[in-house]
Motif scaffolding. Structure first.
Motif, PDB file in Angstrom:
ATOM      1  N   ALA A 231       0.809  -1.415  -0.294  1.00 34.97           N
ATOM      2  CA  ALA A 231      -0.478   0.125   0.029  1.00 34.97           C
ATOM      3  C   ALA A 231       1.015   1.052  -0.052  1.00 34.97           C
ATOM      4  O   ALA A 231       0.668   1.509  -0.844  1.00 34.97           O
ATOM      5  CB  ALA A 231      -0.791  -0.015   1.217  1.00 34.97           C
ATOM      6  N   ARG A 232       1.968   1.242   1.019  1.00 36.68           N
ATOM      7  CA  ARG A 232       3.120   2.656   1.064  1.00 36.68           C
ATOM      8  C   ARG A 232       3.429   2.651  -0.750  1.00 36.68           C
ATOM      9  O   ARG A 232       3.598   3.644  -1.179  1.00 36.68           O
ATOM     10  CB  ARG A 232       4.098   2.077   1.641  1.00 36.68           C
ATOM     11  N   TRP A 233       3.954   1.785  -0.764  1.00 35.38           N
ATOM     12  CA  TRP A 233       4.175   2.144  -2.615  1.00 35.38           C
ATOM     13  C   TRP A 233       3.640   2.036  -3.700  1.00 35.38           C
ATOM     14  O   TRP A 233       4.006   2.905  -4.655  1.00 35.38           O
ATOM     15  CB  TRP A 233       5.004   0.155  -3.048  1.00 35.38           C
ATOM     16  N   ALA A 234       1.923   1.290  -3.427  1.00 34.98           N
ATOM     17  CA  ALA A 234       1.366   2.365  -3.999  1.00 34.98           C
ATOM     18  C   ALA A 234       0.886   4.103  -4.017  1.00 34.98           C
ATOM     19  O   ALA A 234       0.882   4.126  -4.626  1.00 34.98           O
ATOM     20  CB  ALA A 234      -0.285   1.424  -4.187  1.00 34.98           C
ATOM     21  N   ALA A 235       0.777   4.382  -2.976  1.00 36.44           N
ATOM     22  CA  ALA A 235       0.655   5.751  -2.570  1.00 36.44           C
ATOM     23  C   ALA A 235       2.440   6.083  -3.401  1.00 36.44           C
ATOM     24  O   ALA A 235       1.986   7.193  -3.869  1.00 36.44           O
ATOM     25  CB  ALA A 235       1.033   5.949  -1.037  1.00 36.44           C
ATOM     26  N   PHE A 236       4.198   5.816  -3.575  1.00 36.54           N
ATOM     27  CA  PHE A 236       4.410   6.219  -4.238  1.00 36.54           C
ATOM     28  C   PHE A 236       4.245   6.628  -5.312  1.00 36.54           C
ATOM     29  O   PHE A 236       5.118   7.629  -5.991  1.00 36.54           O
ATOM     30  CB  PHE A 236       6.121   5.331  -3.986  1.00 36.54           C
ATOM     31  N   LEU A 237       3.869   5.644  -6.247  1.00 37.88           N
ATOM     32  CA  LEU A 237       3.264   5.800  -7.532  1.00 37.88           C
ATOM     33  C   LEU A 237       2.356   6.405  -7.746  1.00 37.88           C
ATOM     34  O   LEU A 237       3.026   7.267  -9.022  1.00 37.88           O
ATOM     35  CB  LEU A 237       3.077   4.522  -7.656  1.00 37.88           C
ATOM     36  N   ALA A 238       1.437   6.655  -6.430  1.00 33.42           N
ATOM     37  CA  ALA A 238       0.648   7.674  -7.114  1.00 33.42           C
ATOM     38  C   ALA A 238       1.320   9.503  -6.582  1.00 33.42           C
ATOM     39  O   ALA A 238       0.467   9.961  -7.284  1.00 33.42           O
ATOM     40  CB  ALA A 238      -0.416   7.947  -5.787  1.00 33.42           C
ATOM     41  N   SER A 239       2.261   9.447  -5.730  1.00 32.69           N
ATOM     42  CA  SER A 239       2.212  10.366  -5.059  1.00 32.69           C
ATOM     43  C   SER A 239       3.139  10.905  -4.397  1.00 32.69           C
ATOM     44  O   SER A 239       3.950  10.445  -3.126  1.00 32.69           O
ATOM     45  CB  SER A 239       1.021  11.236  -3.599  1.00 32.69           C
ATOM     46  N   PRO A 240       4.363  10.105  -5.644  1.00 32.15           N
ATOM     47  CA  PRO A 240       6.258  10.650  -5.319  1.00 32.15           C
ATOM     48  C   PRO A 240       5.991  11.745  -3.919  1.00 32.15           C
ATOM     49  O   PRO A 240       6.821  11.655  -3.036  1.00 32.15           O
ATOM     50  CB  PRO A 240       7.024  10.165  -6.119  1.00 32.15           C
ATOM     51  N   GLU A 241       6.048  12.620  -4.235  1.00 32.92           N
ATOM     52  CA  GLU A 241       5.882  13.924  -3.767  1.00 32.92           C
ATOM     53  C   GLU A 241       6.022  13.726  -2.257  1.00 32.92           C
ATOM     54  O   GLU A 241       6.481  15.051  -1.506  1.00 32.92           O
ATOM     55  CB  GLU A 241       5.539  15.118  -4.826  1.00 32.92           C
ATOM     56  N   ILE A 242       4.595  13.415  -2.159  1.00 36.66           N
ATOM     57  CA  ILE A 242       4.421  12.730   0.035  1.00 36.66           C
ATOM     58  C   ILE A 242       5.084  11.721   0.238  1.00 36.66           C
ATOM     59  O   ILE A 242       6.042  12.368   1.294  1.00 36.66           O
ATOM     60  CB  ILE A 242       2.855  12.749  -0.047  1.00 36.66           C
ATOM     61  N   VAL A 243       5.017  10.605  -0.544  1.00 40.10           N
ATOM     62  CA  VAL A 243       6.321  10.065   0.253  1.00 40.10           C
ATOM     63  C   VAL A 243       7.707   9.505   0.138  1.00 40.10           C
ATOM     64  O   VAL A 243       8.212   8.945   0.645  1.00 40.10           O
ATOM     65  CB  VAL A 243       5.400   8.161  -0.370  1.00 40.10           C
ATOM     66  N   ASP A 244       7.821  10.232  -1.209  1.00 35.27           N
ATOM     67  CA  ASP A 244       9.519  10.250  -1.296  1.00 35.27           C
ATOM     68  C   ASP A 244       9.830  11.598  -1.728  1.00 35.27           C
ATOM     69  O   ASP A 244      10.140  11.965  -2.804  1.00 35.27           O
ATOM     70  CB  ASP A 244       9.881   9.555  -2.217  1.00 35.27           C
ATOM     71  N   PRO A 245       9.637  12.939  -0.319  1.00 34.11           N
ATOM     72  CA  PRO A 245       9.995  13.857  -1.268  1.00 34.11           C
ATOM     73  C   PRO A 245      10.940  14.620  -1.616  1.00 34.11           C
ATOM     74  O   PRO A 245      11.171  15.680  -1.796  1.00 34.11           O
ATOM     75  CB  PRO A 245       9.574  15.010   0.042  1.00 34.11           C
ATOM     76  N   ALA A 246      11.817  13.981  -0.529  1.00 34.83           N
ATOM     77  CA  ALA A 246      13.683  14.217  -0.780  1.00 34.83           C
ATOM     78  C   ALA A 246      13.938  13.516  -2.800  1.00 34.83           C
ATOM     79  O   ALA A 246      14.405  14.256  -2.950  1.00 34.83           O
ATOM     80  CB  ALA A 246      14.838  13.832   0.053  1.00 34.83           C
ATOM     81  N   GLY A 247      13.144  12.922  -2.936  1.00 33.47           N
ATOM     82  CA  GLY A 247      13.137  12.293  -4.355  1.00 33.47           C
ATOM     83  C   GLY A 247      14.134  10.975  -4.464  1.00 33.47           C
ATOM     84  O   GLY A 247      15.340  10.913  -5.410  1.00 33.47           O
ATOM     85  N   ARG A 248      14.907  10.242  -3.497  1.00 40.54           N
ATOM     86  CA  ARG A 248      15.848   9.340  -3.178  1.00 40.54           C
ATOM     87  C   ARG A 248      15.776   8.168  -4.092  1.00 40.54           C
ATOM     88  O   ARG A 248      16.516   7.816  -4.392  1.00 40.54           O
ATOM     89  CB  ARG A 248      15.759   8.910  -1.439  1.00 40.54           C
ATOM     90  N   VAL A 249      14.410   7.767  -4.661  1.00 41.90           N
ATOM     91  CA  VAL A 249      14.025   6.889  -5.061  1.00 41.90           C
ATOM     92  C   VAL A 249      14.159   7.508  -6.663  1.00 41.90           C
ATOM     93  O   VAL A 249      14.378   7.351  -7.339  1.00 41.90           O
ATOM     94  CB  VAL A 249      12.997   6.033  -4.497  1.00 41.90           C
ATOM     95  N   LEU A 250      13.193   7.931  -7.121  1.00 45.84           N
ATOM     96  CA  LEU A 250      12.976   8.710  -8.249  1.00 45.84           C
ATOM     97  C   LEU A 250      12.246  10.399  -7.867  1.00 45.84           C
ATOM     98  O   LEU A 250      11.524  10.455  -7.354  1.00 45.84           O
ATOM     99  CB  LEU A 250      11.772   8.156  -8.914  1.00 45.84           C
ATOM    100  N   ALA A 251      12.682  11.070  -8.677  1.00 51.65           N
ATOM    101  CA  ALA A 251      12.238  12.220  -8.421  1.00 51.65           C
ATOM    102  C   ALA A 251      10.513  12.616  -9.387  1.00 51.65           C
ATOM    103  O   ALA A 251      10.230  11.822  -9.908  1.00 51.65           O
ATOM    104  CB  ALA A 251      12.691  13.465  -9.735  1.00 51.65           C
TER     105      ALA A 251
END
Length: 460
Positions: A231-251
């Protein structure tokens, strides 16, 4: 507002009962709530009862991880998506397929590696899979149409392994799982694994399916995980700016690129699209569910995030993992729960607050303009110049502009209508904006024909 948990639970219990799924694990992730996780059934693993830490095969959801690794390589300057894969990986055949086509399943590769992998349950290792590519078919011409291929994504996984100087399993752990804290997601089968089953169509009997190591096909189907992690991975695919704001995985801009539809999966029924490694499921009112389904012997998975729509809190992701290989309810439930989430528990409405006015240079732009006989409104919100057609539905996002460096009267459309095009301002002697040109079309304060005349002008 009462909690929607009873509605979630009832939907899950109904899917488990109707689908006759031995074990079902479900999780919802969203930006404004604690994660919700629910399980029903029996893991079939005597030492590890069903619970939030039970691991399931996620099958082809694995492809989304491989696709992100490919895009990381692109962003790092290691590859060009429009170059043939043979520019980076030595292949005996079919190397002319571009990386973009392989990601979108439009390269024409046959579905599986050479041989009857799903009959023998013996998958080739990575070296043999690549060496035998000349024995695999190109079943369709390059770029002709969508054709799903495990082989194509597996080749991309081995490409990433070569570029990074490690195994695909090592790279996915180092570059995705660790940075996002997906500690319950593994390539190897964990001891907490649920048993996958074939449930008999005409009785209540269930037979354990054999465990399968897909070896060289791992980048397409190997991963195990929990519903919470997915579910967290799905959230990243939808809103990476929230789940990964620093863009460590992908911009965030790169994930946005992955979500752009490159093909429909069925030319007669435009119900699904495919981007760069991601499935796109259109919903009403300009909403899209983005993610992937997965299937392995004894397991089905649905992992999707929700983009857009009223009441969406952001980073809204859902995972449904089941231990039956035949229950379509697993893949339907994920979309149902995403709908329930915004229907029963929408995001709170943020109060409006005054903000600084538009810069003086853009105040003459604000208000109504006409072009091609249509009326538009230009406004200033959230620190940017925006525009939308007067008759556009409220759900359609506005065009947003950004001035070019050192050219305040020339702006680039960065999203929405005419994205990428220029907006040029023409000023009068007093500094006001007399007219504008957007994508070369003239904009004026009054409705005009293309020759500059007005419909209300009478004959001279």
């Amino acid at each position: 507002m009462s909690t929607p948990a009873p509605r979630y639970e009832r939907a899950v219990r109904r899917a488990q009962a109707d689908g006759r799924i031995p074990a079902l694990a479900v999780a919802l992730h969203r930006a404004d709530r604690e994660p919700w996780v629910f399980t029903v059934g029996d893991s079939g693993n005597p030492g590890h009862p069903l619970g939030p830490d039970t691991r399931f095969r996620i099958g082809s959801v694995t492809k989304t991880f491989t696709a992100v690794l490919v895009m990381q390589a692109r962003d790092d300057g290691l590859i060009d998506l429009d170059q043939p894969v043979s520019a980076y990986l030595d292949l005996p055949a079919h190397g002319d397929a571009t990386i973009r086509r392989l990601l979108s399943h439009t390269a024409g590769y046959q579905r599986e590696p050479y041989g009857d992998v799903w009959d023998s349950l013996l998958a080739p290792d990575a070296g043999r899979m690549l060496a035998e590519l000349d024995r695999a078919e190109r079943v369709l011409p390059n770029a002709r149409r969508f054709h799903y291929s495990n082989l194509g994504l597996a080749v991309l996984g081995q490409l990433v392994a070569k570029l990074r100087g490690g195994t695909w399993a090592e790279i996915v752990q180092e570059r995705i799982l660790a940075p996002l804290g997906l500690a319950a997601t593994t390539v190897a089968r964990p001891e907490q694994a649920a048993i996958g089953y074939l449930v008999d169509a005409y009785s209540d009997a269930a037979r354990p399916e054999p465990p399968v190591d897909v070896a060289g096909l791992a980048p397409a189907a190997q991963i195990w995980s929990t519903a919470g992690d997915m579910a967290r991975w799905a959230a990243f695919l939808a809103s990476p700016e929230i789940v990964d704001p620093a863009g460590r995985v992908l911009a965030a801009a790169t994930v946005d690129e992955m979500r752009w539809p490159l093909t429909t999966t069925d030319e007669n029924l435009w119900a699904l699209g495919f981007g760069l490694g991601l499935i796109l499921v259109p919903e009403p009112h300009r909403v899209v569910h983005v993610g992937h389904d997965g299937a392995m012997p004894g397991f089905l998975a649905g992992v999707y995030g929700r983009r857009g729509g009223d009441g969406n809190p952001g980073a809204l992701g859902c995972a449904v993992l089941g231990s039956s290989g035949t229950a379509w309810q697993t893949n339907e439930l994920v979309h149902e729960l995403l709908r329930i989430a915004v229907d029963s528990d929408p995001a709170e409405i943020r109060p409006w607050r005054p903000a600084p006015p538009a810069p003086a240079t853009y105040r003459p732009v604000l208000g109504r303009w006409w072009s091609e006989g249509m009326e538009f409104v230009f406004s200033w919100h959230d620190g940017r110049l925006q525009a939308r057609a007067v008759d556009a539905p409220a759900s359609r996002p506005p065009a947003i502009f950004e001035s070019l460096p050192d050219e305040v009267d020339v702006l680039r459309t960065i999203s929405g209508r005419e994205a990428g095009e220029l907006l040029r301002l023409t000023r009068d002697d007093r500094g006001g904006v007399a007219r504008m040109h957007w994508a070369t079309y003239r904009f004026t304060r009054a409705q005009e024909a293309f020759d500059g005349g007005r419909a209300t002008d009478g004959p001279e």
